[in-house]
Design a protein around this motif. Sequence first.
Motif, short mmCIF file in Angstrom:
data_model
loop_
_atom_site.label_atom_id
_atom_site.label_comp_id
_atom_site.label_asym_id
_atom_site.label_seq_id
_atom_site.Cartn_x
_atom_site.Cartn_y
_atom_site.Cartn_z
N THR A 186 -12.02 28.77 -80.47
CA THR A 186 -12.87 28.92 -79.28
C THR A 186 -12.49 27.90 -78.20
OG1 THR A 186 -14.73 29.85 -80.51
CG2 THR A 186 -15.25 28.75 -78.43
N LEU A 187 -12.27 26.65 -78.60
CA LEU A 187 -11.88 25.62 -77.63
C LEU A 187 -10.51 25.92 -77.03
CD1 LEU A 187 -13.04 22.41 -79.54
CD2 LEU A 187 -14.15 23.51 -77.59
N SER A 188 -9.59 26.45 -77.82
CA SER A 188 -8.26 26.76 -77.32
C SER A 188 -8.29 27.91 -76.32
CB SER A 188 -7.33 27.11 -78.49
OG SER A 188 -6.05 27.48 -78.02
N LEU A 189 -9.11 28.93 -76.58
CA LEU A 189 -9.22 30.05 -75.65
C LEU A 189 -9.81 29.61 -74.32
CD1 LEU A 189 -10.44 32.95 -77.96
CD2 LEU A 189 -8.20 32.74 -76.88
N ARG A 190 -10.68 28.62 -74.35
CA ARG A 190 -11.33 28.16 -73.11
C ARG A 190 -10.45 27.21 -72.32
NH1 ARG A 190 -11.94 26.54 -69.07
NH2 ARG A 190 -13.77 25.69 -68.00
N TYR A 191 -9.82 26.22 -72.98
CA TYR A 191 -9.15 25.15 -72.24
C TYR A 191 -7.63 25.27 -72.22
CZ TYR A 191 -13.79 23.12 -72.26
OH TYR A 191 -15.14 22.91 -72.07
N HIS A 192 -7.04 26.21 -72.92
CA HIS A 192 -5.61 26.51 -72.83
C HIS A 192 -4.75 25.27 -73.08
CE1 HIS A 192 -7.39 29.93 -70.81
NE2 HIS A 192 -7.83 29.16 -69.85
N GLY A 193 -5.17 24.40 -73.95
CA GLY A 193 -4.40 23.20 -74.23
C GLY A 193 -4.82 22.60 -75.56
N PRO A 194 -4.36 21.37 -75.82
CA PRO A 194 -4.74 20.71 -77.07
C PRO A 194 -6.25 20.63 -77.22
CG PRO A 194 -2.98 19.51 -75.98
CD PRO A 194 -3.44 20.56 -75.02
N ALA A 254 -15.31 30.60 -65.55
CA ALA A 254 -14.89 30.27 -66.91
C ALA A 254 -16.13 30.19 -67.79
CB ALA A 254 -14.12 28.95 -66.93
N LEU A 255 -15.96 30.54 -69.06
CA LEU A 255 -17.07 30.57 -70.00
C LEU A 255 -16.66 29.94 -71.32
CD1 LEU A 255 -18.24 34.30 -69.59
CD2 LEU A 255 -19.38 32.30 -68.61
N ILE A 256 -17.60 29.30 -71.98
CA ILE A 256 -17.45 28.91 -73.37
C ILE A 256 -18.79 29.11 -74.05
CG2 ILE A 256 -17.86 26.45 -72.83
CD1 ILE A 256 -16.06 25.83 -75.28
N VAL A 257 -18.76 29.85 -75.16
CA VAL A 257 -19.97 30.15 -75.92
C VAL A 257 -19.75 29.69 -77.35
CG1 VAL A 257 -21.58 31.95 -76.66
CG2 VAL A 257 -20.42 32.15 -74.44
N GLU A 258 -20.69 28.95 -77.87
CA GLU A 258 -20.61 28.47 -79.25
C GLU A 258 -20.42 29.66 -80.20
OE1 GLU A 258 -23.59 26.19 -82.35
OE2 GLU A 258 -23.68 25.68 -80.20
N ASP A 259 -19.59 29.49 -81.23
CA ASP A 259 -19.21 30.59 -82.12
C ASP A 259 -20.41 31.37 -82.63
OD1 ASP A 259 -16.02 29.95 -83.29
OD2 ASP A 259 -17.09 28.47 -82.08
N GLU A 260 -21.43 30.67 -83.06
CA GLU A 260 -22.59 31.33 -83.66
C GLU A 260 -23.32 32.22 -82.67
OE1 GLU A 260 -26.87 29.98 -85.66
OE2 GLU A 260 -25.20 28.56 -85.59
N TRP A 261 -23.14 31.96 -81.36
CA TRP A 261 -23.87 32.71 -80.34
C TRP A 261 -23.00 33.70 -79.58
CZ3 TRP A 261 -29.09 32.57 -79.13
CH2 TRP A 261 -29.85 31.69 -79.90
N GLN A 262 -21.79 33.91 -80.02
CA GLN A 262 -20.91 34.87 -79.37
C GLN A 262 -21.33 36.30 -79.71
OE1 GLN A 262 -16.87 33.88 -80.39
NE2 GLN A 262 -17.00 31.82 -79.51
N TYR A 319 -11.82 34.90 -60.02
CA TYR A 319 -10.80 35.19 -61.03
C TYR A 319 -11.06 34.36 -62.28
CZ TYR A 319 -8.51 30.77 -59.77
OH TYR A 319 -8.25 29.45 -59.55
N ALA A 320 -10.60 34.86 -63.40
CA ALA A 320 -10.71 34.17 -64.69
C ALA A 320 -9.33 34.04 -65.28
CB ALA A 320 -11.62 34.95 -65.63
N VAL A 321 -9.00 32.84 -65.76
CA VAL A 321 -7.72 32.58 -66.42
C VAL A 321 -8.00 32.48 -67.92
CG1 VAL A 321 -5.75 31.03 -66.61
CG2 VAL A 321 -6.89 31.34 -64.40
#
Length: 420
Positions: A284-292, A337-345, A370-372
């Motif tokens: 989930t963090l990788s999909l949102r921030y595109h980095g380490p 941009a969005l980030i949703v905690e796994d349990e709430w996706q 736009y969304a990246v």
Amino acid sequence: MTFRATPEHPSRHRPRWRRELVAWWSRRQDHAPPGSSPSPAADAHNAHAAGAPQTTTPEPTTLWRMRTTVRDEPGTLAALCAALAGHRVDILALQTHPLTDGTVDEFLLRAPEALPSVELTDAVAAAGGSDTWVERADAHDLVDAPTRALTLATRTALDAAELPLALRQLFGRCTIRSVPAKSFSGRSLESTPPAEGVLEETVMRLRDPSGGAIVIERPYLPFTPTEFARARALVELDARLGPRIPHDGDVLTLPEGNAITVRRADAGDLTAAREMHARCSPATLSLRYHGPVGDADRYLAHLLSPRFGRTLAAYTASGRLVALGHLLWDGDEAEVALIVEDEWQRRGVGGELLRRLVAMAAETGYGSVYAVTQSANTGMVTAMRSLELPLDYQIEQGTLVISARLDPAPAPVPPLPHSR
């Protein structure tokens, strides 16, 4: 015998030729200036007598914003006005920007639709104007300058996130950049300008009250000292009021029955956001921030700053932060941009935040967002498609950019505030 209550007017007993002679003489002896035409009533009477039509079709017109520089001498403005009048151009508003060796006159004009901008510019140049700039205007430009300034000041006073938008609307098409005092790694960027700011032709640098600098660029048109003073006044207002954000939030019931509170977020939500990161999976963090994944927390202070955009937070009834949605200013566009905690996706939380972010972008005048993301992020793709807006897709080296055009704009929603 019939008695009249009101005596008949003497002119009715005059011969026709005499009445016409008296009418002609009256027009000649009227109080109008010499050489003037007959009165409108007389014109209407004569036109009616001649069988002329009573109405004419209005000529199609266009609104223009024009700025030109003239010498600071008596009669220069009058010459400009005469030149515009010669092309049937109506001056709706005028602002003057004094310079050391001249004056910049800024006009809002209504001109015949058939008049090309080149001919308008040539007429101004012939009347003594130089460095002339012309741009199409719209109905929003009909608001007078003092009213516009007061409206922008009010919006800035209510919400710190409005300052970049207020500056952009104050100066028209320009680029607003917020430069932090330090990089993500903590290195000083040495970008803080002096307290009085810096004006360099087409660039203004102002000290950001929250740290760093606000840079305003308009390459096609130099800023005037008057505009520099207006920008400084808005920034000073922001500094005096300190951190602020609208209050209260909206309680929403998800399709499955759970209630969440959606509200504006700021730096006060930093701890809760870090705790949410700790509960999110590396995917989930990788999909949102595109980095380490380990770098995710370092972006939060930037994302939660109202200077770079607006953030919405979704909290459960127990006070747990489960999702963040960001609307980030980027020139003429805005990034979502969005980030949703796994349990709430897959519960509709992300879609709800996205719809509100897009509505905010439309209300602030943006034409697209736009969304990246990555092509594997099916949740973000589905949320963008649910907007039912025209979408464009671009894929490059595994990165997917989805752009949504906001015309027609989504129905506005009340601004989402912040509560504690």
